[in-house]
Design a protein around this motif. Structure first.
Motif, PDB file in Angstrom:
ATOM      1  N   ASP A  21       0.852  -1.189   0.000  1.00 22.80           N
ATOM      2  CA  ASP A  21       0.000   0.000   0.000  1.00 22.80           C
ATOM      3  C   ASP A  21       0.889   1.241   0.000  1.00 22.80           C
ATOM      4  N   GLU A  22       0.300   2.397  -0.131  1.00 22.30           N
ATOM      5  CA  GLU A  22       1.071   3.634  -0.257  1.00 22.30           C
ATOM      6  C   GLU A  22       1.925   3.925   0.986  1.00 22.30           C
ATOM      7  N   GLY A  23       1.434   3.605   2.173  1.00 21.07           N
ATOM      8  CA  GLY A  23       2.154   3.890   3.408  1.00 21.07           C
ATOM      9  C   GLY A  23       3.298   2.955   3.704  1.00 21.07           C
ATOM     10  N   ALA A  24       3.396   1.835   2.997  1.00 19.42           N
ATOM     11  CA  ALA A  24       4.429   0.838   3.276  1.00 19.42           C
ATOM     12  C   ALA A  24       5.841   1.360   3.011  1.00 19.42           C
ATOM     13  N   ARG A  25       5.993   2.328   2.141  1.00 23.08           N
ATOM     14  CA  ARG A  25       7.316   2.847   1.789  1.00 23.08           C
ATOM     15  C   ARG A  25       7.756   4.024   2.649  1.00 23.08           C
ATOM     16  N   TYR A  26       6.976   4.360   3.661  1.00 22.01           N
ATOM     17  CA  TYR A  26       7.305   5.497   4.517  1.00 22.01           C
ATOM     18  C   TYR A  26       7.750   5.030   5.893  1.00 22.01           C
ATOM     19  N   LEU A  27       8.590   5.843   6.518  1.00 22.50           N
ATOM     20  CA  LEU A  27       9.086   5.554   7.848  1.00 22.50           C
ATOM     21  C   LEU A  27       7.966   5.708   8.869  1.00 22.50           C
ATOM     22  N   GLY A  28       7.744   4.672   9.650  1.00 22.09           N
ATOM     23  CA  GLY A  28       6.707   4.716  10.666  1.00 22.09           C
ATOM     24  C   GLY A  28       7.272   4.859  12.074  1.00 22.09           C
ATOM     25  N   GLU A  29       8.562   4.538  12.240  1.00 20.55           N
ATOM     26  CA  GLU A  29       9.161   4.582  13.578  1.00 20.55           C
ATOM     27  C   GLU A  29      10.671   4.629  13.428  1.00 20.55           C
ATOM     28  N   PHE A  30      11.337   5.322  14.348  1.00 18.27           N
ATOM     29  CA  PHE A  30      12.795   5.375  14.398  1.00 18.27           C
ATOM     30  C   PHE A  30      13.191   5.559  15.852  1.00 18.27           C
ATOM     31  N   ALA A  31      14.127   4.763  16.343  1.00 18.39           N
ATOM     32  CA  ALA A  31      14.538   4.890  17.740  1.00 18.39           C
ATOM     33  C   ALA A  31      15.906   4.257  17.968  1.00 18.39           C
TER      34      ALA A  31
ATOM     35  N   ASP B 162       3.305   1.234   9.055  1.00 13.48           N
ATOM     36  CA  ASP B 162       2.399   1.789  10.058  1.00 13.48           C
ATOM     37  C   ASP B 162       3.155   2.415  11.227  1.00 13.48           C
ATOM     38  N   SER B 163       2.647   3.539  11.693  1.00 11.57           N
ATOM     39  CA  SER B 163       3.246   4.224  12.834  1.00 11.57           C
ATOM     40  C   SER B 163       2.283   4.193  14.009  1.00 11.57           C
ATOM     41  N   PHE B 164       2.764   4.686  15.130  1.00 11.27           N
ATOM     42  CA  PHE B 164       1.942   4.740  16.328  1.00 11.27           C
ATOM     43  C   PHE B 164       1.340   6.129  16.465  1.00 11.27           C
ATOM     44  N   PRO B 165       0.036   6.263  16.357  1.00 11.76           N
ATOM     45  CA  PRO B 165      -0.605   7.585  16.467  1.00 11.76           C
ATOM     46  C   PRO B 165      -0.270   8.281  17.784  1.00 11.76           C
ATOM     47  N   GLU B 166      -0.029   7.513  18.859  1.00 14.83           N
ATOM     48  CA  GLU B 166       0.299   8.102  20.159  1.00 14.83           C
ATOM     49  C   GLU B 166       1.596   8.913  20.100  1.00 14.83           C
ATOM     50  N   ALA B 167       2.440   8.606  19.133  1.00 15.78           N
ATOM     51  CA  ALA B 167       3.708   9.318  18.986  1.00 15.78           C
ATOM     52  C   ALA B 167       3.574  10.554  18.105  1.00 15.78           C
ATOM     53  N   GLY B 168       2.373  10.823  17.633  1.00 14.78           N
ATOM     54  CA  GLY B 168       2.140  11.995  16.800  1.00 14.78           C
ATOM     55  C   GLY B 168       2.455  11.779  15.335  1.00 14.78           C
ATOM     56  N   VAL B 169       2.712  10.543  14.940  1.00 15.53           N
ATOM     57  CA  VAL B 169       3.014  10.219  13.552  1.00 15.53           C
ATOM     58  C   VAL B 169       1.736   9.702  12.902  1.00 15.53           C
ATOM     59  N   VAL B 170       1.538  10.042  11.640  1.00 11.74           N
ATOM     60  CA  VAL B 170       0.247   9.733  11.019  1.00 11.74           C
ATOM     61  C   VAL B 170       0.322   8.746   9.860  1.00 11.74           C
ATOM     62  N   ASN B 171       1.470   8.141   9.618  1.00  7.89           N
ATOM     63  CA  ASN B 171       1.565   7.197   8.504  1.00  7.89           C
ATOM     64  C   ASN B 171       0.738   5.950   8.805  1.00  7.89           C
ATOM     65  N   ARG B 172      -0.046   5.530   7.839  1.00  9.50           N
ATOM     66  CA  ARG B 172      -0.885   4.341   7.990  1.00  9.50           C
ATOM     67  C   ARG B 172      -0.493   3.317   6.927  1.00  9.50           C
TER      68      ARG B 172
END
Length: 97
Positions: free
Chosen positions: A5-15, A45-55
């Protein structure tokens, strides 16, 4: 996987992993990604709690162990070397390892 899907190529988390008591990979990402001296990112997919919106339908964790050799530079400043965070100590005016 990246074409799922479109969101699969985006960064969802970094730590950065910074738990020195996790010393070896146990093949449980929830623990492995916290191992001190590592850096990890997740595609998708990112975690909405972290303020990131990638799905995305995926959340693909990738972990890199930098303890034996590796560097992370942030804005021309060495931030992590061989798995150890380098912290600027204002009072001392130098880096502590």
């Amino acid at each position: 996987m990246l074409s799922l899907d479109e969101g699969a190529r985006y960064l969802g988390e970094f730590a950065f992993g910074n738990n020195p008591r996790v010393m070896r990979v146990i093949h449980n990402t929830l623990f492995d990604e916290k191992m001190g001296g590592t850096v990890h990112l997740a595609l998708g997919d990112s975690f909405p709690e972290a303020g990131v919106v990638n799905r995305s339908a995926i959340h693909w964790d990738i972990i890199c162990d930098l303890r034996l050799e590796g560097e992370v530079w942030v804005d021309d400043t060495l931030f992590l070397k061989d798995g150890r965070l380098l912290l600027k100590t204002e009072a001392l005016g130098r880096c502590q390892i």
